[in-house]
Write a protein that holds these residues in place. Structure first.
Motif, short mmCIF file in Angstrom:
data_model
loop_
_atom_site.label_atom_id
_atom_site.label_comp_id
_atom_site.label_asym_id
_atom_site.label_seq_id
_atom_site.Cartn_x
_atom_site.Cartn_y
_atom_site.Cartn_z
N MET A 1 0.92 -1.31 0.02
CA MET A 1 0.03 0.04 -0.07
C MET A 1 0.79 1.36 0.01
O MET A 1 0.61 2.32 -0.66
CB MET A 1 -0.76 0.13 1.11
CG MET A 1 -2.03 -1.03 1.08
SD MET A 1 -2.99 -0.85 -0.39
CE MET A 1 -3.74 0.66 -0.43
N ARG A 2 2.21 1.49 0.80
CA ARG A 2 2.73 2.30 0.69
C ARG A 2 3.36 2.46 -0.65
O ARG A 2 3.35 3.65 -1.04
CB ARG A 2 4.15 2.01 1.85
CG ARG A 2 3.58 2.08 3.03
CD ARG A 2 4.77 2.66 3.91
NE ARG A 2 4.84 4.14 3.92
CZ ARG A 2 4.63 4.89 4.48
NH1 ARG A 2 3.65 4.51 5.49
NH2 ARG A 2 4.85 6.20 4.52
N ARG A 3 3.74 1.53 -1.50
CA ARG A 3 4.38 1.65 -2.55
C ARG A 3 3.53 2.36 -3.83
O ARG A 3 3.68 3.00 -4.52
CB ARG A 3 4.93 0.36 -3.14
CG ARG A 3 6.34 -0.09 -2.49
CD ARG A 3 6.82 -1.26 -3.01
NE ARG A 3 7.94 -1.60 -2.15
CZ ARG A 3 8.50 -2.86 -2.53
NH1 ARG A 3 7.71 -3.85 -2.81
NH2 ARG A 3 9.77 -3.08 -1.68
N VAL A 4 2.23 1.55 -3.61
CA VAL A 4 1.21 2.18 -4.46
C VAL A 4 0.61 3.79 -4.23
O VAL A 4 0.89 4.35 -4.93
CB VAL A 4 -0.21 1.39 -4.17
CG1 VAL A 4 -1.44 2.15 -4.71
CG2 VAL A 4 -0.18 -0.15 -4.52
N HIS A 5 0.71 4.28 -2.84
CA HIS A 5 0.59 5.30 -2.63
C HIS A 5 1.89 6.19 -3.14
O HIS A 5 1.49 7.39 -3.68
CB HIS A 5 0.79 5.49 -1.10
CG HIS A 5 0.24 6.98 -0.56
ND1 HIS A 5 -1.02 7.51 -0.51
CD2 HIS A 5 1.20 7.87 0.10
CE1 HIS A 5 -0.90 8.55 -0.15
NE2 HIS A 5 0.25 9.14 0.17
N ASP A 6 3.10 5.74 -2.91
CA ASP A 6 4.20 6.49 -3.70
C ASP A 6 4.20 6.65 -5.16
O ASP A 6 4.33 7.67 -5.73
CB ASP A 6 5.48 5.87 -3.20
CG ASP A 6 5.92 5.87 -1.62
OD1 ASP A 6 4.96 6.69 -0.99
OD2 ASP A 6 6.76 5.24 -1.31
N LEU A 7 3.57 5.37 -5.89
CA LEU A 7 3.32 5.38 -7.10
C LEU A 7 2.31 6.74 -7.71
O LEU A 7 2.51 7.18 -8.53
CB LEU A 7 3.10 4.11 -7.53
CG LEU A 7 2.83 4.12 -9.31
CD1 LEU A 7 3.98 4.22 -9.98
CD2 LEU A 7 1.92 2.61 -9.38
#
Lengths: 293, 556
Positions: free
Chosen positions: B547-553
């Motif tokens: 989820m963090r990576r999706v958020h960053d993306l």
């Protein structure tokens, strides 16, 4: 001819042309514009005053006020048409000068078209009285002209020394670029400068019309004289213009006394050329650095 | 949070079956709702498309190119006995067909020849009623164009802003008229005498030009002009009453028919113009002109530092031109049998300056074209009355306001404007999201980096398109194992990220909870804690990282 008579005449003429010269000087030093349309402003103000004198029956105050206001209006027109569109364009100096010449060409033709080639007289503003100092007789118009032009010059100088706008104009004279950086609007200052110098030319026109008539091309001689005086005194210097006006007035008086009237311009130009060869920037002209636009 | 995570180009949802499900693969979903993945090329096509409006017409080089072959490629027309070329021609090989061809690089001589020929032939085509007016105007045009070509030589080439040109002409004309009337000199004496007078007068007014610069000199010469006017109009010798001085000898006989007289005047004025153009060509276009092009107004110091004696060159040109102007003055007398006071008038100077300004200062073609325009307005359209001066003033004003250097500076000004606009349009087209800016790109030595950044940007744009609730749900259900294509592409991208600031999972003790940390990516620097939240199971922690990576993306 009596020498004192010639001297007083020279002083009177020097006062009038000095006004135009100071106007040219201020415009050049603060805006970098060589305004050769003062001849047009001169005639324009004269015709304005003539119209008002027809309407009001020749009230001297009204006529003088009309001349000054119409002169200021002429200055503002030149500022709007030439200075504001051109001041940041390449080759501004030469294009500005040509633009003012174009205004002068169009303006004189419009005046000729509207009012016809016949010269118009203005009413006597200063009445008919005279003062005798020993054997010197001073007529009312001479005293009036000298007093008015000195008053106008003094008012302009005090205004430039003491008011906020005057401070802005003086800042523009020193360094227009830096002035614009610290928030002095070049265009608004240009409007003030052109209005005040136009008013000076207007007053000069009213004063000269005590001696000469108003015609569409009557502004040419004052313009040339004013330019010569401003050049001789140093473009951008008020006190230089005053000194030059006095010098050239005396040269004129002495020449017409000892050589004859037709040599006046020749001796004047010889004097101007000599002064300019000795001091290329005029008697007290600014250095090149001060006005590098 | 779930509501906000929604990609841009989400395909329609469908049910994906795990192909490994038949072998009962460990982990992995068996059947899950996911989205279709768009073609990866689509985003590349969209991002690299040329979005500016284009037109069918290309940029053509309008050079005349004609075929040539063999030794004729190098054949040139030359001014006989010199080796100087008639036209500046370049021999070249066509880049596509490899055929030999010739290209005219400087076409101005052709235009000059055509225009001068037109002037020669013009009297044949004048309409019958207007012949006299047009011939008179043609004479005035020839004389004034010659004066203006000399003037543009002074103002443009020598950078001496003199307004006393007409004064020089006028003084020479007046003195020669006076001499012709009083001493009975024949007409052929007048131009040389005029030239001598021009030289003397020019020498006098060149003296202040050495000391004064620019506009000081312009204002001074304006005054000199007025001085001449006043002197000549008020002096007794030069005929104060008659408006001018007339009665000099002329090469035009009064015995001829009026038409023949006009025709001779026309062609002699044309000859004068051609002579002035030759003077321009052989001063401005030669060594002295090059010297002066190095030393324009306010750059004199540089020229001086390189050893150019610009003062000498300026004075030489000024004196040469004064001689020419004096000659024109003498010619003027011989042409018109005298001269009027109006030559010293402020209006004459104004109209002359209008001619120069309209055409463009410093170019012979500008001086001639400007003269043509003003003379046509002033002398041919006489029935317009005083309006014509207003029109001339209006044209002058328009040219001054909108053109940097007259009509003949228009081309260059247009090019400059077009280049500026091109730059502006180009900068609006450049997309900056993550890609290197052009300025940055030139500074970078490793060009691989630029291509990588472009690829990465497009990849992120592409992936962002199908981040949706379906694949998030899919990941939440089974963080590991085989996933649908959409989720698999996203995860591959995440896993391939470089080590610096990559997320990792940290277990607090052998039986403790899980926490998300970020590794520093450099040896000797400990990882940092990303958030305080603690996860009960490793799957929850995996999903937290996702989820963090999706958020960053989505943020990038």
């Amino acid at each position: 001819m009596d020498i004192t008579f010639i001297l007083t005449n020279a002083l009177v003429v020097a006062c009038i042309y000095g006004l135009v010269a100071v106007a040219i000087s201020i415009t050049w030093s603060s805006l970098g514009l060589i305004n050769l349309a003062y001849g047009f402003v001169f005639s324009f103000a004269g015709y304005g005053a003539w119209l008002v004198s027809g309407l009001t029956g020749g009230n001297p105050l009204m006529v003088a006020a009309a001349g000054i206001l119409v002169g200021a209006l002429g200055g503002i027109i030149i500022c709007l048409v030439v200075f504001i569109p051109l001041h940041d364009k390449p080759n501004f100096t030469i294009r500005g000068m040509t633009g003012t010449l174009a205004i002068s060409l169009v303006g004189s033709q419009v005046l000729l078209w509207q009012f016809g080639p016949r010269a118009k007289p203005l009413p006597e503003l200063f009445g008919f009285w005279k003062v005798s100092l020993g054997d010197i007789v001073l007529t009312s118009d001479k005293i009036g002209i000298v007093a008015c032009s000195i008053l106008m010059l003094a008012v302009v100088l005090v205004w430039m020394k003491s008011s906020r706008r005057g401070l802005e104009i003086r800042a523009m004279m020193m360094n227009p670029h830096a002035a614009s950086i610290v928030g002095i609007g070049i265009r608004s200052t240009g409007l003030y400068v052109m209005a005040i110098t136009g008013a000076m030319a207007g007053l000069a026109s009213i004063l000269l019309s005590q001696t000469y008539y108003i015609a569409p091309f009557s502004g040419l001689t004052p313009l040339i004289k004013g330019v010569s005086i401003a050049l001789c005194g140093g473009l951008g210097s008020v006190q230089g213009a005053v000194i030059a006006a006095v010098i050239l007035g005396f040269v004129e008086a002495l020449t017409s006394r000892f050589l004859g009237g037709q040599y006046v311009l020749i001796t004047q130009f010889l004097v101007i050329i000599t002064i300019l060869i000795i001091r290329p920037r005029g008697i007290s002209g600014l250095l090149d650095k001060a006005r590098e636009q | 949070m779930m509501d906000t995570i929604q990609g841009q180009i989400t395909g329609e949802p469908y049910v994906w079956r795990n192909p490994l499900a038949v072998w009962d693969s460990k982990g992995g979903n068996h059947e899950v709702l996911t989205v279709r993945v768009p073609n990866p090329n689509s985003i590349w096509r969209e991002n690299t498309a040329y979005k500016a409006k284009t037109y069918k017409v290309g940029r053509l080089k309008h050079y005349v190119i004609w075929p040539a072959n063999g030794e004729r490629l190098w054949q040139r027309w030359r001014w006989w006995p010199t080796r100087r070329n008639l036209l500046h021609i370049k021999g070249q090989y066509n880049r596509k067909t490899l055929k030999a061809e010739k290209e005219i690089i400087d076409r101005r001589p052709i235009y000059w020849a055509i225009c001068l020929l037109a002037l020669v032939l013009a009297p044949m085509f004048f309409p019958v009623g207007l012949e006299n007016t047009l011939l008179t105007a043609g004479v005035i045009f020839g004389v004034f164009a010659a004066i203006n070509v000399c003037w543009t030589l002074i103002v443009g080439t020598a950078s001496i802003f003199s307004l006393a040109t007409y004064a020089v002409v006028g003084v020479a004309a007046f003195i020669t008229s006076y001499m012709s009337i009083k001493l009975g000199l024949p007409w052929w004496c007048l131009p040389p005498i005029g030239a001598a007078i021009g030289l003397a007068f020019g020498a006098i007014i060149a003296l202040p030009a050495l000391r004064l610069d620019g506009f000081y000199y312009a204002l001074l010469t304006l005054g000199l002009n007025e001085l001449c006017r006043v002197y000549f109009t008020t002096s007794k010798e030069f005929g104060a009453a008659s408006g001018g001085l007339y009665g000099a000898d002329s090469f035009i006989s009064n015995a001829w028919s009026p038409y023949a007289q006009s025709l001779v005047s026309y062609y002699s004025a044309f000859g004068l113009l051609v002579a002035a153009l030759f003077l321009f060509r052989f001063t401005s276009g030669k060594r002295i002109g090059r010297i002066l092009k190095m030393a324009p107004e306010k750059r004199e110091a540089f020229a001086q530092a390189t050893g150019v004696d610009y003062r000498r060159a300026r004075v030489t040109i000024f004196l040469l031109t004064s001689v020419a102007l004096g000659l024109i003055g003498g010619f003027y007398t011989a042409l018109y049998r005298g001269v009027a006071f109006s030559i010293f008038g402020f209006d004459t100077v104004l109209l002359g300056l209008a001619m120069l300004t309209i055409g463009g200062i410093g170019k012979a073609e500008g001086a001639v074209a400007g003269t043509l325009i003003v003379v046509v307005l002033d002398k041919v359209l006489i029935e317009l009355g005083p309006i014509r001066h207003i029109i001339i003033g209006g044209i002058m004003m328009t040219v001054v306001l909108f053109l940097n250097n007259g009509l003949y500076g228009m081309k260059r000004q247009f090019w400059a404007w077009r280049d500026k606009k091109r730059g502006e349009w180009r900068s609006t087209r450049t997309e900056k999201g993550g890609e290197a800016l052009p300025e940055e790109a030139t500074e970078t030595d490793n060009k691989d980096l630029l291509y990588f950044r472009r690829f990465d940007k497009n990849q992120r744009d592409y992936l962002r398109g199908f981040i949706c609730n379906e694949i998030i749900e899919e990941h939440k259900a089974k963080p590991l194992g085989q996933h649908s294509e959409a989720l698999e592409r996203v995860l591959l991208y995440f896993r391939r990220a470089p080590m610096d600031d990559k997320y990792a999972i940290h277990r607090l003790g052998p039986n403790g909870l899980y926490r998300i940390i970020a590794v520093a990516g450099r040896r000797g620097i400990s990882p940092r804690v990303v958030e305080d939240k603690e996860y009960g199971t490793i799957e929850e922690a995996y999903h937290g990282v996702f989820m963090r990576r999706v958020h960053d993306l989505l943020e990038s």
